[in-house]
Design an enzyme around this catalytic site. Structure first.
Site, PDB file in Angstrom:
ATOM      1  N   HIS A  25       0.832  -1.210   0.000  1.00 52.81           N
ATOM      2  CA  HIS A  25       0.000   0.000   0.000  1.00 52.81           C
ATOM      3  C   HIS A  25       0.865   1.259   0.000  1.00 52.81           C
ATOM      4  CE1 HIS A  25      -3.092  -2.627   2.357  1.00 52.81           C
ATOM      5  NE2 HIS A  25      -2.860  -3.059   1.145  1.00 52.81           N
ATOM      6  N   HIS A  79      -8.085 -12.711  10.088  1.00 52.68           N
ATOM      7  CA  HIS A  79      -8.167 -11.386   9.465  1.00 52.68           C
ATOM      8  C   HIS A  79      -8.576 -11.539   8.007  1.00 52.68           C
ATOM      9  CE1 HIS A  79      -7.319  -7.312   8.492  1.00 52.68           C
ATOM     10  NE2 HIS A  79      -6.006  -7.348   8.368  1.00 52.68           N
ATOM     11  N   GLU A  81      -8.178  -9.274   5.551  1.00 50.82           N
ATOM     12  CA  GLU A  81      -7.345  -8.634   4.523  1.00 50.82           C
ATOM     13  C   GLU A  81      -6.630  -9.716   3.715  1.00 50.82           C
ATOM     14  OE1 GLU A  81      -4.721  -5.442   5.797  1.00 50.82           O
ATOM     15  OE2 GLU A  81      -4.758  -4.613   3.761  1.00 50.82           O
ATOM     16  N   ASP A  83      -3.889 -10.331   2.273  1.00 52.29           N
ATOM     17  CA  ASP A  83      -2.553 -10.915   2.473  1.00 52.29           C
ATOM     18  C   ASP A  83      -2.636 -12.133   3.408  1.00 52.29           C
ATOM     19  OD1 ASP A  83      -3.238  -8.893   4.308  1.00 52.29           O
ATOM     20  OD2 ASP A  83      -1.165  -8.476   4.853  1.00 52.29           O
ATOM     21  N   HIS A 144      -5.603  -4.773  12.305  1.00 55.19           N
ATOM     22  CA  HIS A 144      -5.585  -3.441  11.757  1.00 55.19           C
ATOM     23  C   HIS A 144      -6.833  -3.107  10.952  1.00 55.19           C
ATOM     24  CE1 HIS A 144      -4.143  -3.195   7.374  1.00 55.19           C
ATOM     25  NE2 HIS A 144      -4.119  -1.923   7.667  1.00 55.19           N
ATOM     26  N   ASP A 163      -1.737  -9.412  12.451  1.00 52.66           N
ATOM     27  CA  ASP A 163      -0.944  -8.224  12.089  1.00 52.66           C
ATOM     28  C   ASP A 163      -0.137  -7.662  13.272  1.00 52.66           C
ATOM     29  OD1 ASP A 163      -1.389  -7.938   9.357  1.00 52.66           O
ATOM     30  OD2 ASP A 163      -3.163  -6.687   9.616  1.00 52.66           O
ATOM     31  N   TYR A 191       6.860  -1.075  10.643  1.00 51.10           N
ATOM     32  CA  TYR A 191       5.544  -1.701  10.463  1.00 51.10           C
ATOM     33  C   TYR A 191       4.515  -1.014  11.364  1.00 51.10           C
ATOM     34  CZ  TYR A 191       2.097  -5.479  10.302  1.00 51.10           C
ATOM     35  OH  TYR A 191       0.950  -6.214  10.149  1.00 51.10           O
ATOM     36  N   HIS A 222       3.214 -11.714   9.918  1.00 46.66           N
ATOM     37  CA  HIS A 222       4.285 -11.147   9.092  1.00 46.66           C
ATOM     38  C   HIS A 222       5.599 -11.203   9.865  1.00 46.66           C
ATOM     39  CE1 HIS A 222       1.497  -9.503   6.153  1.00 46.66           C
ATOM     40  NE2 HIS A 222       0.858  -8.817   7.082  1.00 46.66           N
TER      41      HIS A 222
HETATM   42 FE1  FEO Z   1      -4.132  -6.074   7.732  1.00 45.47          FE
HETATM   43 FE2  FEO Z   1      -1.310  -8.066   7.052  1.00 45.47          FE
HETATM   44  O1  FEO Z   1      -3.048  -7.320   6.837  1.00 45.47           O
END
Ligand code: FEO
Length: 394
Positions: A25, A79, A81, A83, A144, A163, A191, A222
């Protein structure tokens, strides 16, 4: 390909490594990204999170090294999202009878909206027994996205934190103590500054819950798994989520004919002369996501732009827009707007207005310099910086 890694008895890392991704992003990910997914081979074979869609093959291959993926009984989607959920449709096709769990409301609705898959809702505090282990779900809204939750495994004392506590850091080594720790902490800070910062209050609430857990590991979605440096990362999150700042100045600028640059250098020197650690950051040379990492704990923030076509420079505007999205409330921080102009001091005034909108304390007026600053003009900036510091310490 890196094999699946058993991080604890019957708990396997089976995620994907995105060595060459350089942007998330618009946030520069110079060390790549990992999408961590975890497989627990208990009585119910359980997969916690998946990977970004292009990494579905890696995920399935790593799971296949441990068990037949068709035998997955449970999928936890911490989550929505993509990814972390992008490979969910692939897992759903391979293991159609697996029960998928997501947070009630936002998680369930998000998975349905993205993939058309119906999943089972879980509320904060609910548990799921998968055999030897009981998993506990804790929702962490806005860390997030609204749907986020984390999952705790009692037998392993592992918090699958999604996250939270992540870092964009690709490595073949899964644990904090196996990697360059300075780099891991640096990436954890970058991050936080670029992903979690706007949700500091929510993250702090989640942190309070995390501190009540008996923890062997924090396994984010991550980067590295925290096993040897859990107290340190929790203390850092404590500082970041409570917006603690240091006696540190960041001087951010762009310049056309070096007038604003001369002012920036003088301002930076003035902070140093007052015993305050300072960073001089030319937006042309440093990406805004790296500037945010420096800004995260800086008490003083000076932003400079010359005037171009009755506006601040677009690079400065872009930085300020990005900063305001990540850090809309800066009451605890001291700002300074400065810059040069030819015939109308509009650029520096716009910077001032943006800092005001972002709720900085602005104890001194905007410093707008016509044409080229003289030695005397530059020397006056020393007094301006001193006045800022005195106001901050008053
Ligand atoms: Fe909110 Fe790693 O995605």
């Amino acid at each position: 390909m890196l094999n699946a890694i058993e991080i604890s008895p019957k708990v396997w890392w089976v995620g994907g490594i995105d060595w060459n991704e350089r942007s998330f992003h618009g946030y520069t990910t110079e060390r790549g990204i990992t999408y961590n997914a975890y497989l627990i081979t208990d009585e119910k074979i359980t997969l916690i999170d998946t990977c970004k869609a292009p990494f579905a093959d890696e995920l399935v291959q790593r799971i296949s090294q441990v068990i037949d993926p068709a035998k997955i009984d449970v999928v936890i989607a911490n989550h929505v999202e993509m990814d972390h959920s992008g490979s969910l449709p692939v897992i759903h096709r391979i293991a159609p009878n697996a029960q998928i769990y997501a947070s009630a409301g936002a998680g369930v609705n998000g998975i349905k909206a993205h993939f058309g898959i119906d999943v089972t809702p879980v509320k904060s505090g609910e548990t799921l027994n998968i055999g030897e282990r009981t998993l506990t779900f804790v929702t962490t809204p806005m860390v997030h996205w609204p749907d986020n939750m984390v999952t705790y495994s009692d037998v392993d004392k592992i918090l699958f934190s999604n996250d939270a506590f992540g870092q964009h850091f690709a490595s073949t080594k899964r644990f904090d103590d196996e990697n360059d720790l300075c780099e891991v902490f640096k990436q954890a800070k970058k991050y936080y500054a670029n992903i979690v910062w706007p949700y500091g209050m929510q993250a702090h609430k989640a942190l309070d819950t995390v501190r009540t857990l008996d923890l062997n590991m924090i396994a984010p979605s991550h980067g590295c798994i925290w096993r040897s440096h859990i107290p340190e990362i929790l203390d850092l999150y404590e500082a970041w989520t409570t917006y603690q700042t240091e006696e540190k100045a960041v001087v951010v600028f762009d310049s056309m004919w070096h007038s604003t640059e001369s002012m920036a250098r003088e301002i930076c020197d003035a902070f140093i002369a007052e015993g305050i650690s300072a960073r001089l950051m030319d937006i042309k040379a440093t990406h805004i996501s790296d500037i945010m990492a420096e800004l995260c704990d800086a008490r003083y923030v000076a932003v400079g732009s010359p005037t171009l076509n009755s506006n601040m420079l677009p690079t400065v505007s872009s930085f300020l827009t990005y900063m305001r999205g990540l850090s809309p409330k800066n009451e605890q921080r001291i700002g300074l707007a400065f810059g040069s102009y030819g015939w109308a001091p509009l650029g520096p005034k716009q910077v001032y207005a943006e800092l005001e909108n972002a709720k900085f304390q602005l104890p001194v007026p905007v410093v707008a310099q016509q044409w080229i600053p003289s030695e005397e003009n530059l020397a006056e900036l020393q007094g301006t910086v001193r006045a800022m510091i005195e106001a901050a310490r008053a």
